[in-house]
Design a protein around this motif. Structure first.
Motif, PDB file in Angstrom:
ATOM      1  N   GLN A 100      -5.047   2.140   0.859  1.00 33.33           N
ATOM      2  CA  GLN A 100      -3.806   3.103   0.671  1.00 33.33           C
ATOM      3  C   GLN A 100      -2.821   2.284  -0.127  1.00 33.33           C
ATOM      4  N   ASN A 101      -2.442   3.095  -1.055  1.00 33.33           N
ATOM      5  CA  ASN A 101      -1.613   2.746  -2.066  1.00 33.33           C
ATOM      6  C   ASN A 101      -0.196   2.765  -1.801  1.00 33.33           C
ATOM      7  N   ALA A 102       0.555   1.881  -1.433  1.00 35.69           N
ATOM      8  CA  ALA A 102       1.999   1.899  -1.159  1.00 35.69           C
ATOM      9  C   ALA A 102       2.963   2.070  -2.255  1.00 35.69           C
ATOM     10  N   LYS A 103       3.173   3.406  -2.759  1.00 34.05           N
ATOM     11  CA  LYS A 103       3.521   3.364  -3.974  1.00 34.05           C
ATOM     12  C   LYS A 103       5.102   2.928  -4.229  1.00 34.05           C
ATOM     13  N   GLY A 104       5.614   3.222  -2.956  1.00 33.53           N
ATOM     14  CA  GLY A 104       7.034   2.479  -3.186  1.00 33.53           C
ATOM     15  C   GLY A 104       7.238   1.222  -3.358  1.00 33.53           C
ATOM     16  N   HIS A 105       6.294   0.550  -3.343  1.00 34.89           N
ATOM     17  CA  HIS A 105       6.306  -1.008  -3.164  1.00 34.89           C
ATOM     18  C   HIS A 105       5.570  -1.737  -4.556  1.00 34.89           C
ATOM     19  N   LYS A 106       5.822  -1.041  -5.654  1.00 40.17           N
ATOM     20  CA  LYS A 106       5.272  -1.415  -6.981  1.00 40.17           C
ATOM     21  C   LYS A 106       6.419  -2.367  -7.442  1.00 40.17           C
ATOM     22  N   VAL A 107       6.135  -3.643  -7.816  1.00 40.84           N
ATOM     23  CA  VAL A 107       7.259  -4.511  -8.167  1.00 40.84           C
ATOM     24  C   VAL A 107       6.736  -4.790  -9.753  1.00 40.84           C
ATOM     25  N   GLU A 108       7.786  -4.853 -10.681  1.00 43.26           N
ATOM     26  CA  GLU A 108       7.436  -5.152 -11.866  1.00 43.26           C
ATOM     27  C   GLU A 108       8.567  -6.149 -12.595  1.00 43.26           C
ATOM     28  N   CYS A 109       7.848  -7.065 -13.317  1.00 44.44           N
ATOM     29  CA  CYS A 109       8.862  -8.141 -14.032  1.00 44.44           C
ATOM     30  C   CYS A 109       8.512  -7.914 -15.720  1.00 44.44           C
ATOM     31  N   THR A 125      13.384  -9.794 -15.941  1.00 45.10           N
ATOM     32  CA  THR A 125      13.997  -9.054 -14.849  1.00 45.10           C
ATOM     33  C   THR A 125      13.011  -8.639 -13.685  1.00 45.10           C
ATOM     34  N   VAL A 126      13.163  -8.555 -12.438  1.00 41.67           N
ATOM     35  CA  VAL A 126      12.419  -8.213 -11.614  1.00 41.67           C
ATOM     36  C   VAL A 126      12.807  -6.900 -10.944  1.00 41.67           C
ATOM     37  N   THR A 127      12.342  -5.696 -11.034  1.00 38.13           N
ATOM     38  CA  THR A 127      12.484  -4.427 -10.890  1.00 38.13           C
ATOM     39  C   THR A 127      11.821  -4.070  -9.657  1.00 38.13           C
ATOM     40  N   SER A 130      12.836   0.791 -10.091  1.00 37.10           N
ATOM     41  CA  SER A 130      13.976   0.914 -10.787  1.00 37.10           C
ATOM     42  C   SER A 130      15.075   0.353 -10.409  1.00 37.10           C
ATOM     43  N   SER A 131      15.211  -0.604  -9.408  1.00 38.25           N
ATOM     44  CA  SER A 131      16.252  -1.132  -8.831  1.00 38.25           C
ATOM     45  C   SER A 131      16.218  -2.748  -9.049  1.00 38.25           C
ATOM     46  N   VAL A 132      17.072  -3.189  -9.801  1.00 36.70           N
ATOM     47  CA  VAL A 132      16.981  -4.675 -10.326  1.00 36.70           C
ATOM     48  C   VAL A 132      17.169  -5.537  -9.118  1.00 36.70           C
ATOM     49  N   ARG A 133      16.157  -6.579  -8.956  1.00 35.12           N
ATOM     50  CA  ARG A 133      16.164  -7.411  -7.760  1.00 35.12           C
ATOM     51  C   ARG A 133      16.510  -8.843  -8.104  1.00 35.12           C
TER      52      ARG A 133
END
Lengths: 211, 526
Positions: A100-109, A125-127, A130-133
Motif C-alpha cells: 500500500q502506498n502511504a501517500k501522505g509520507h512522500k518526502v522530496e528534496c 530543501t526537504v519537504t 509541502s511543508s519544509v522540514r
C-alpha cells in the motif's frame, strides 16, 4: 560515480530556510563553484499488507534521484536494496494489493546543483507534503570510489563552506569493509538520504511511530 | 686245412655289466643292465620317422608298435600324472605315429569322397609344356606384350579425360550468357521482372536511407559478329546502370589557407584522373564504379543536409558541389563531390591545377568509414529491437537503470554528433597537429644551443595525438633531464604537461606555442 556524503544543515538562527539556503549558495559561489541546474530526490513509502505473525509490517521505500535519471531504488531500512529501471514504479502499481502506498509520507528534496572542479555540491530543501522540514547538503567527490581514502579531503572541503556543521563519517561507510572491494555507489547515497528523511520525518511528529 | 682236431673256440662277450662303483671292501656294484622293455625303448627312440619306411625297418617298426600299444594303457596314467618327456621315451614316438594316423585318415576320407564323384572330383592340372623349359628371353617378350596392352588401355582413358577437360576450359573461355549470369548473381542482387532481369546496387539492404533506387538492368550482348574472331575481352553479358551513376566520383577534402571570394565558389573541381569509359568495360568494374558514385552522393547529401540544419557559430556554406566551413580563423575546409561522367571534356584551361598534397585522403577514407558505420547503426537493434518486445534505444542503455548510470555516462552512450561535425573535428585535429609539428621543427632548426627534440607517439586517435618534447644540452643529456614536455594535441587546444605534473592549456594559436617553447629554453640554462 564517486563518494557522497549527505548531511543536514540546521537553519541559521533568526533566518528562514530559504535565507539559509541562499547563504550557502553565496558561499559556494564565492568559492568558485558553478551552478549546473537543479536536482531532485524523492522517497515514497510503501507498506506491506501481508502481516507475517505479529511483527509490524516492514516499510518499503522507493526512491528516485535526478542524478540517476533512468534508475529507481527500492530499499528496506537497514535491509536489502534493489537498483532498478524506472519501470519499477509501474511494477509497484501492479503490486497494489501487496504494497500500500502511504501517500501522505512522500518526502522530496529539491535544490540546485553546483560543480566545483571534482566536487558536486547539492543544496536542497526537504519537504514533506509541502511543508519544509529542513536543509540537506550532499557533497560528492567524483574521482574516488573508496570512502576511506578521500574522507579527510571531503571533510576539509565541507569545512570551507559549512563551517561548524561538518558531519562525521557516515555510518554506511563506517560499516563497510575497507578497500576497493566495497566501492561507494548509488545505494550508499540513497541510504544516507533515507536516514536523513526519516530523521526529519520524526522531528515534527513527536512520539508515535511512522506508519 | 689239415691239422689237428678242430679247436673249439668259445667266444664270450666281454663283461656286459658296467661297473658302477667299487666298494671299499672290493665289492663291485654293477650297473643293472637294461631290461627288455628298456632296451626296446632305447631302440624305439632311435627310429627316425622322417625317413621313408624300408623293408629293413619294417620289422623294427612293428615290434615297437606292438610293444607300444601294450604299454600305452598302464603308462598313460603315469604320463598324465606327471608329464616328463624324459621319463617316457615313447612320447615322441607316440606323437609322430598319431599325426601320421591323422594324415592317413584324412587321405582315406578324401579318397572316399572323391570316389563318389558327387562332392569332389579330380581334375588334371593343365601342364604348361613350356613351363620350366622356356628360355628367359621368351618370358621377357611375353611380359612386354602384356604390359603394352595394359598401357594402351590406360592411355586411351587418359586421352578421353584430357579431351573433356580441354573442352570444359574452352567452354569457360567462351563464357556463355548463363555462366556469366551465374557469376553476376553470386555477387550482386538480381531479380526477374517480367522478361527483364534487374539488379540492385544501392546500400539499402546494408542500412542506408538514401532514396536513390540504384537499379541496374542486365542485358544480353548480341552485337557480335560470328564471322570475325571473338575478341579477348568479349563478354556476352552487359549491364546498364542508371544515367546519373555513370562515370566515377570521389569526395575531395582539402584545407586551404586563404579563403577565396564568394564569387569564385561554384566552379566544378578538377578531376584527378580521367575516366576511361570504354564500351567494353567488364560488368563488375562498371557496377563497382556506379556503387561508389552512389556512396559518394550519399555522403555529400548527408553532409550538406547537416550543414544546412545544424546551427553553428560560423555557418557552413553549401554551394553546388562544395561545402565550405571555417574550422579556424583564416582557414577553410572544403569538402566537394567530384563526379566525372566521362562525356564532358576536362577543362584544362582552368587555373586551378589539382595539387597532389591538397587532398586529405585520410579524411576521405574516414568519411567513407563513418557513413558505413552510420549504415550499420541503422540496422542495429536501435531501430529494430531484438527481441521484438525489447524497448527502443541503445542496448547498453538497458543497463542504465540497474547500474544507476549518471548523466555523464548516459550521454556518452548516446551519440549525437553528425557526420559533418565529426569530419570538421578531425580536420581541425589534423591541421593543428601538422602546424604544431611545423612549429617545433622550425624552432628546433633555428635554436642551436639547447637542442630541441620531438618524439611523436605512433599510437594516436582521430581526435588526439601526443608528442614529447625534450630540451637538452649537448653532452649533458643524462644530467639535465628536467625539461620534458608532453604535448597532447586535441581538437582545438594543446595541453602541455611538465615533468613535475604542472599542466597548461594552450590555444590553437601558433604564436602561443612558439612563445611557450621559447620560454622553456632558458630554463635549461639555469
Amino acid at each position: 560515480m564517486g563518494v557522497t556524503c549527505v548531511c543536514q544543515v540546521p537553519v541559521a538562527e533568526g533566518k528562514s530556510v530559504q535565507q539559509t539556503v541562499d547563504i550557502l549558495h553565496k558561499k559556494l559561489e564565492q568559492l568558485g563553484a558553478v551552478k549546473q541546474g537543479n536536482f531532485c530526490v524523492d522517497c515514497e513509502t510503501y507498506q506491506s499488507t501481508v502481516n507475517a505473525g505479529g511483527q509490524p509490517s516492514k516499510l518499503l521505500y522507493v526512491m528516485h534521484n535526478s542524478e540517476f535519471p533512468l534508475s529507481c531504488l527500492a530499499l528496506f531500512e537497514g535491509g536489502p536494496c534493489l537498483v532498478a529501471d524506472t519501470n519499477f514504479d509501474v511494477l509497484m502499481v501492479k503490486l497494489k494489493t501487496h504494497f500500500q502506498n502511504a501517500k501522505g509520507h512522500k518526502v522530496e528534496c529539491r535544490g540546485s546543483r553546483y560543480r566545483y572542479c571534482d566536487f558536486l555540491i547539492k543544496v536542497g530543501t526537504v519537504t514533506m507534503s509541502s511543508s519544509v522540514r529542513g536543509i540537506s547538503v550532499e557533497v560528492e567527490y567524483c574521482p574516488c570510489v573508496v570512502p576511506g581514502d578521500c574522507w579527510n579531503l571531503m571533510k576539509e572541503f565541507m569545512l570551507s563552506f559549512l563551517g561548524n556543521n561538518v558531519p562525521e563519517l557516515p555510518t554506511v561507510f563506517a560499516a563497510k569493509p575497507e578497500g576497493l572491494f566495497a566501492p561507494a555507489d548509488s545505494v550508499d547515497t540513497m541510504t544516507q538520504y533515507l536516514e536523513l528523511f526519516n530523521k526529519l520525518r520524526k522531528l515534527q511528529i513527536t512520539g508515535s511511530n511512522v506508519h | 686245412m689239415s691239422g689237428g682236431p678242430a679247436v673249439r673256440i668259445s667266444i664270450e662277450s666281454s663283461c656286459e655289466k658296467q661297473v658302477q662303483e667299487v666298494g671299499l671292501d672290493g665289492l663291485e656294484t654293477y650297473v643293472p643292465p637294461l631290461s627288455m622293455s628298456q632296451n626296446l625303448a632305447k631302440l624305439a627312440q632311435r627310429i627316425d620317422f622322417s625317413q621313408g619306411s624300408d623293408s629293413e625297418e619294417n620289422g623294427v617298426d612293428s615290434e615297437p608298435r606292438d610293444g607300444e600299444w601294450g604299454k600305452q594303457e598302464p603308462e598313460e596314467e603315469e604320463d598324465t600324472v606327471k608329464f616328463q618327456p624324459s621319463l617316457w621315451p615313447w612320447d615322441s614316438v607316440r606323437n609322430n605315429l598319431r599325426s601320421s594316423l591323422t594324415e592317413m585318415c584324412v587321405l582315406y576320407d578324401v579318397l572316399s569322397v572323391v570316389k563318389e564323384k558327387k562332392y569332389m572330383a579330380l581334375d588334371p592340372v593343365s601342364q604348361d609344356p613350356t613351363a620350366g623349359k622356356t628360355p628367359q628371353v621368351f618370358q621377357l617378350m611375353s611380359k612386354k606384350k602384356s604390359l603394352a596392352t595394359a598401357a594402351q588401355l590406360l592411355l586411351k582413358g587418359a586421352e578421353k579425360l584430357s579431351k573433356s577437360v580441354a573442352e570444359n576450359q574452352e567452354n569457360r573461355r567462351q563464357r556463355d550468357f548463363n555462366t556469366e549470369l551465374l557469376r553476376l548473381r553470386s555477387q550482386w542482387k538480381l531479380r526477374k521482372v517480367g522478361d527483364k532481369i534487374l539488379g540492385d546496387l544501392s546500400y539499402r539492404s546494408a542500412g542506408s536511407l538514401f532514396p536513390h533506387h540504384g537499379t541496374f538492368e542486365v542485358i544480353k550482348n548480341t552485337d557480335i559478329d560470328l564471322d570475325k574472331k571473338i575478341p579477348e575481352d568479349y563478354c556476352p553479358l552487359d549491364v546498364q546502370i542508371p544515367s546519373d551513376l555513370e562515370g566515377s566520383a570521389y569526395i575531395k577534402v582539402s584545407i586551404q589557407k586563404q579563403s577565396p571570394d564568394i564569387g569564385d565558389l561554384g566552379t566544378v573541381n578538377l578531376f584527378r584522373r580521367p575516366q576511361k569509359n570504354k564500351p567494353g568495360t567488364p560488368w563488375h568494374i562498371k557496377l563497382e564504379a556506379a556503387q561508389n558514385v552512389l556512396l559518394c552522393k550519399e555522403i555529400f547529401a548527408q553532409l550538406s543536409r547537416e550543414a544546412v540544419q545544424i546551427k553553428s557559430q560560423i555557418p557552413h556554406i553549401v554551394v553546388k558541389n562544395q561545402i565550405i566551413s571555417q574550422p579556424f580563423p583564416g582557414l577553410q575546409l572544403s569538402i566537394s563531390l567530384c563526379h566525372c561522367t566521362g562525356d564532358k571534356k576536362i577543362n584544362r584551361s582552368s587555373p586551378e591545377k589539382p595539387k597532389p598534397d591538397d587532398h586529405l585522403y585520410v579524411l576521405e577514407h574516414n568519411l567513407h568509414q563513418m557513413i558505413r558505420e552510420f549504415h550499420k547503426q541503422q540496422l542495429s537493434s536501435v531501430v529494430m529491437p531484438h527481441p521484438a518486445s525489447a524497448p527502443f534505444g541503445h542496448k547498453r542503455l538497458r543497463l542504465a537503470g540497474p547500474m544507476a548510470y549518471d548523466k555523464a555516462e548516459i550521454s556518452s552512450l548516446q551519440q549525437s554528433e553528425g557526420l559533418l561535425e565529426k569530419i570538421i573535428k578531425q580536420a581541425k585535429h589534423i591541421f593543428l597537429r601538422s602546424r604544431t609539428a611545423r612549429t617545433i621543427d622550425c624552432l628546433a632548426s633555428r635554436i642551436e644551443d639547447p637542442q630541441i627534440q620531438a618524439h611523436w607517439s605512433n599510437i594516436n586517435d582521430v581526435y588526439e595525438s601526443s608528442v614529447k618534447v625534450l630540451i637538452t644540452s649537448h653532452g649533458y643529456e643524462q644530467i639535465c633531464k628536467s625539461i620534458q614536455l608532453q604535448l597532447n594535441i586535441g581538437v582545438e587546444q594543446i595541453r602541455v604537461v611538465h615533468r613535475d605534473g604542472r599542466a597548461i592549456t594552450l590555444s590553437h594559436q601558433e604564436q602561443e606555442l612558439q612563445d611557450f617553447l621559447l620560454s622553456q629554453v632558458p630554463r635549461l640554462r639555469l
